[in-house]
Design a protein around this motif. Sequence first.
Motif, PDB file in Angstrom:
ATOM      1  N   HIS A   1       0.836  -1.198   0.000  1.00 44.80           N
ATOM      2  CA  HIS A   1       0.000   0.000   0.000  1.00 44.80           C
ATOM      3  C   HIS A   1       0.875   1.254   0.000  1.00 44.80           C
ATOM      4  CE1 HIS A   1      -3.386   2.602   0.874  1.00 44.80           C
ATOM      5  NE2 HIS A   1      -2.650   3.159   1.817  1.00 44.80           N
ATOM      6  N   ALA A   2       1.921   1.239   0.832  1.00 44.02           N
ATOM      7  CA  ALA A   2       2.814   2.395   0.899  1.00 44.02           C
ATOM      8  C   ALA A   2       3.602   2.571  -0.387  1.00 44.02           C
ATOM      9  CB  ALA A   2       3.776   2.242   2.080  1.00 44.02           C
ATOM     10  N   ALA A   3       3.902   1.477  -1.065  1.00 45.63           N
ATOM     11  CA  ALA A   3       4.706   1.567  -2.284  1.00 45.63           C
ATOM     12  C   ALA A   3       3.896   2.022  -3.491  1.00 45.63           C
ATOM     13  CB  ALA A   3       5.343   0.216  -2.586  1.00 45.63           C
ATOM     14  N   THR A   4       2.597   1.828  -3.465  1.00 48.11           N
ATOM     15  CA  THR A   4       1.814   2.145  -4.662  1.00 48.11           C
ATOM     16  C   THR A   4       0.994   3.421  -4.539  1.00 48.11           C
ATOM     17  OG1 THR A   4       0.077   0.645  -3.885  1.00 48.11           O
ATOM     18  CG2 THR A   4       1.682  -0.232  -5.440  1.00 48.11           C
ATOM     19  N   LYS A   5       0.178   3.531  -3.523  1.00 50.84           N
ATOM     20  CA  LYS A   5      -0.780   4.638  -3.474  1.00 50.84           C
ATOM     21  C   LYS A   5      -0.122   6.020  -3.382  1.00 50.84           C
ATOM     22  CE  LYS A   5      -4.628   2.025  -2.734  1.00 50.84           C
ATOM     23  NZ  LYS A   5      -4.692   1.042  -3.731  1.00 50.84           N
ATOM     24  N   PRO A   6       0.627   6.324  -2.333  1.00 48.45           N
ATOM     25  CA  PRO A   6       1.174   7.688  -2.257  1.00 48.45           C
ATOM     26  C   PRO A   6       2.273   7.949  -3.286  1.00 48.45           C
ATOM     27  CG  PRO A   6       1.880   6.422  -0.359  1.00 48.45           C
ATOM     28  CD  PRO A   6       0.928   5.563  -1.129  1.00 48.45           C
ATOM     29  N   GLN A   7       2.990   6.909  -3.679  1.00 44.23           N
ATOM     30  CA  GLN A   7       4.068   7.113  -4.639  1.00 44.23           C
ATOM     31  C   GLN A   7       3.512   7.487  -6.003  1.00 44.23           C
ATOM     32  OE1 GLN A   7       5.065   4.831  -7.328  1.00 44.23           O
ATOM     33  NE2 GLN A   7       6.664   6.248  -7.877  1.00 44.23           N
ATOM     34  N   VAL A   8       2.463   6.816  -6.438  1.00 42.34           N
ATOM     35  CA  VAL A   8       1.869   7.117  -7.741  1.00 42.34           C
ATOM     36  C   VAL A   8       1.234   8.505  -7.725  1.00 42.34           C
ATOM     37  CG1 VAL A   8       0.065   6.437  -9.365  1.00 42.34           C
ATOM     38  CG2 VAL A   8       1.548   4.711  -8.375  1.00 42.34           C
ATOM     39  N   LEU A   9       0.521   8.836  -6.664  1.00 37.11           N
ATOM     40  CA  LEU A   9      -0.079  10.167  -6.576  1.00 37.11           C
ATOM     41  C   LEU A   9       1.008  11.241  -6.520  1.00 37.11           C
ATOM     42  CD1 LEU A   9      -2.575  11.911  -6.381  1.00 37.11           C
ATOM     43  CD2 LEU A   9      -2.541  11.577  -3.910  1.00 37.11           C
ATOM     44  N   GLY A  10       2.085  10.969  -5.799  1.00 37.54           N
ATOM     45  CA  GLY A  10       3.200  11.920  -5.750  1.00 37.54           C
ATOM     46  C   GLY A  10       3.815  12.136  -7.120  1.00 37.54           C
ATOM     47  N   LEU A  11       3.999  11.058  -7.879  1.00 36.55           N
ATOM     48  CA  LEU A  11       4.543  11.190  -9.227  1.00 36.55           C
ATOM     49  C   LEU A  11       3.613  11.996 -10.132  1.00 36.55           C
ATOM     50  CD1 LEU A  11       6.761  10.143 -11.339  1.00 36.55           C
ATOM     51  CD2 LEU A  11       4.910   8.633 -12.028  1.00 36.55           C
ATOM     52  N   ILE A  12       2.324  11.759 -10.021  1.00 37.03           N
ATOM     53  CA  ILE A  12       1.363  12.512 -10.834  1.00 37.03           C
ATOM     54  C   ILE A  12       1.434  13.999 -10.493  1.00 37.03           C
ATOM     55  CG2 ILE A  12      -1.106  12.900 -11.237  1.00 37.03           C
ATOM     56  CD1 ILE A  12      -1.461   9.854 -10.965  1.00 37.03           C
ATOM     57  N   LEU A  13       1.511  14.328  -9.213  1.00 44.25           N
ATOM     58  CA  LEU A  13       1.596  15.737  -8.820  1.00 44.25           C
ATOM     59  C   LEU A  13       2.895  16.381  -9.296  1.00 44.25           C
ATOM     60  CD1 LEU A  13       0.094  15.649  -5.227  1.00 44.25           C
ATOM     61  CD2 LEU A  13      -0.998  16.408  -7.337  1.00 44.25           C
ATOM     62  N   VAL A  14       3.999  15.652  -9.219  1.00 41.32           N
ATOM     63  CA  VAL A  14       5.271  16.192  -9.695  1.00 41.32           C
ATOM     64  C   VAL A  14       5.226  16.403 -11.207  1.00 41.32           C
ATOM     65  CG1 VAL A  14       7.712  15.631 -10.014  1.00 41.32           C
ATOM     66  CG2 VAL A  14       6.659  15.336  -7.789  1.00 41.32           C
ATOM     67  N   CYS A  15       4.666  15.462 -11.942  1.00 39.16           N
ATOM     68  CA  CYS A  15       4.555  15.622 -13.403  1.00 39.16           C
ATOM     69  C   CYS A  15       3.636  16.781 -13.762  1.00 39.16           C
ATOM     70  CB  CYS A  15       4.057  14.327 -14.038  1.00 39.16           C
ATOM     71  SG  CYS A  15       5.270  13.013 -14.044  1.00 39.16           S
ATOM     72  N   LEU A  16       2.562  16.944 -13.025  1.00 40.50           N
ATOM     73  CA  LEU A  16       1.667  18.077 -13.261  1.00 40.50           C
ATOM     74  C   LEU A  16       2.384  19.393 -12.977  1.00 40.50           C
ATOM     75  CD1 LEU A  16      -1.188  18.960 -14.016  1.00 40.50           C
ATOM     76  CD2 LEU A  16      -1.811  18.714 -11.622  1.00 40.50           C
ATOM     77  N   ALA A  17       3.194  19.415 -11.926  1.00 36.50           N
ATOM     78  CA  ALA A  17       3.953  20.620 -11.603  1.00 36.50           C
ATOM     79  C   ALA A  17       4.986  20.932 -12.686  1.00 36.50           C
ATOM     80  CB  ALA A  17       4.656  20.450 -10.258  1.00 36.50           C
ATOM     81  N   ILE A  18       5.621  19.917 -13.222  1.00 33.45           N
ATOM     82  CA  ILE A  18       6.579  20.140 -14.314  1.00 33.45           C
ATOM     83  C   ILE A  18       5.876  20.705 -15.529  1.00 33.45           C
ATOM     84  CG2 ILE A  18       8.106  18.946 -15.936  1.00 33.45           C
ATOM     85  CD1 ILE A  18       8.806  17.040 -13.629  1.00 33.45           C
ATOM     86  N   ALA A  19       4.713  20.146 -15.849  1.00 33.88           N
ATOM     87  CA  ALA A  19       3.961  20.641 -17.001  1.00 33.88           C
ATOM     88  C   ALA A  19       3.523  22.091 -16.797  1.00 33.88           C
ATOM     89  CB  ALA A  19       2.751  19.749 -17.254  1.00 33.88           C
ATOM     90  N   LEU A  20       3.095  22.433 -15.583  1.00 32.99           N
ATOM     91  CA  LEU A  20       2.692  23.818 -15.314  1.00 32.99           C
ATOM     92  C   LEU A  20       3.889  24.761 -15.346  1.00 32.99           C
ATOM     93  CD1 LEU A  20       0.102  23.565 -12.400  1.00 32.99           C
ATOM     94  CD2 LEU A  20      -0.306  24.296 -14.743  1.00 32.99           C
ATOM     95  N   SER A  21       5.010  24.292 -14.880  1.00 33.39           N
ATOM     96  CA  SER A  21       6.187  25.141 -14.807  1.00 33.39           C
ATOM     97  C   SER A  21       6.780  25.427 -16.188  1.00 33.39           C
ATOM     98  CB  SER A  21       7.232  24.487 -13.914  1.00 33.39           C
ATOM     99  OG  SER A  21       8.401  25.257 -13.891  1.00 33.39           O
ATOM    100  N   LEU A  22       6.871  24.393 -17.022  1.00 39.58           N
ATOM    101  CA  LEU A  22       7.514  24.565 -18.326  1.00 39.58           C
ATOM    102  C   LEU A  22       6.559  25.076 -19.409  1.00 39.58           C
ATOM    103  CD1 LEU A  22       9.850  21.468 -18.351  1.00 39.58           C
ATOM    104  CD2 LEU A  22      10.391  23.828 -17.781  1.00 39.58           C
ATOM    105  N   ARG A  23       5.267  24.805 -19.256  1.00 41.82           N
ATOM    106  CA  ARG A  23       4.239  25.304 -20.179  1.00 41.82           C
ATOM    107  C   ARG A  23       4.585  25.014 -21.639  1.00 41.82           C
ATOM    108  NH1 ARG A  23       5.437  29.434 -16.782  1.00 41.82           N
ATOM    109  NH2 ARG A  23       3.968  29.788 -15.094  1.00 41.82           N
ATOM    110  N   SER A  24       4.857  23.738 -21.911  1.00 40.62           N
ATOM    111  CA  SER A  24       5.243  23.344 -23.261  1.00 40.62           C
ATOM    112  C   SER A  24       4.510  22.060 -23.634  1.00 40.62           C
ATOM    113  CB  SER A  24       6.758  23.125 -23.296  1.00 40.62           C
ATOM    114  OG  SER A  24       7.133  22.529 -24.506  1.00 40.62           O
TER     115      SER A  24
END
Length: 125
Positions: free
Chosen positions: A45-68
């Motif tokens: 549970h610890a390896a899948t749930k928060p890690q996947v959500l964390g990766l999605i948030l980081v990728c969303l932040a990269i997309a917002l930051s670079l705007r490309s």
Amino acid sequence: MTEAATPLESALDVAALILILIGALLCLTAAIGLLRFRDVPSRLHAATKPQVLGLILVCLAIALSLRSWPVVAFLVPVVLIQLATAPLSAHMVGRQAYRNGTIDENGLYVDELAESHRTPPAAGG
């Protein structure tokens, strides 16, 4: 000479910063959970749930930051592959832990594999 950032760009940068922070904290809690939890289902549970959500948030932040759009086109498959492989790998690890007997079977509410556990897979019956 640099141009001044518009209020929209500043808001997007702040949102990206907040998303990076939350995503990093989720990934950190996943790592701590892997170290602190004792049994296999809790660690999965610890390896899948928060890690996947964390990766999605980081990728969303990269997309917002670079705007490309090319960056977004690169990040979408990364997120989709992570969403596809995390549950599959957790399932395989959990199934192997069950077969090895490292899962506390008394702690299971429903044991759907109890019948297959008694009969070896190649026994034919």
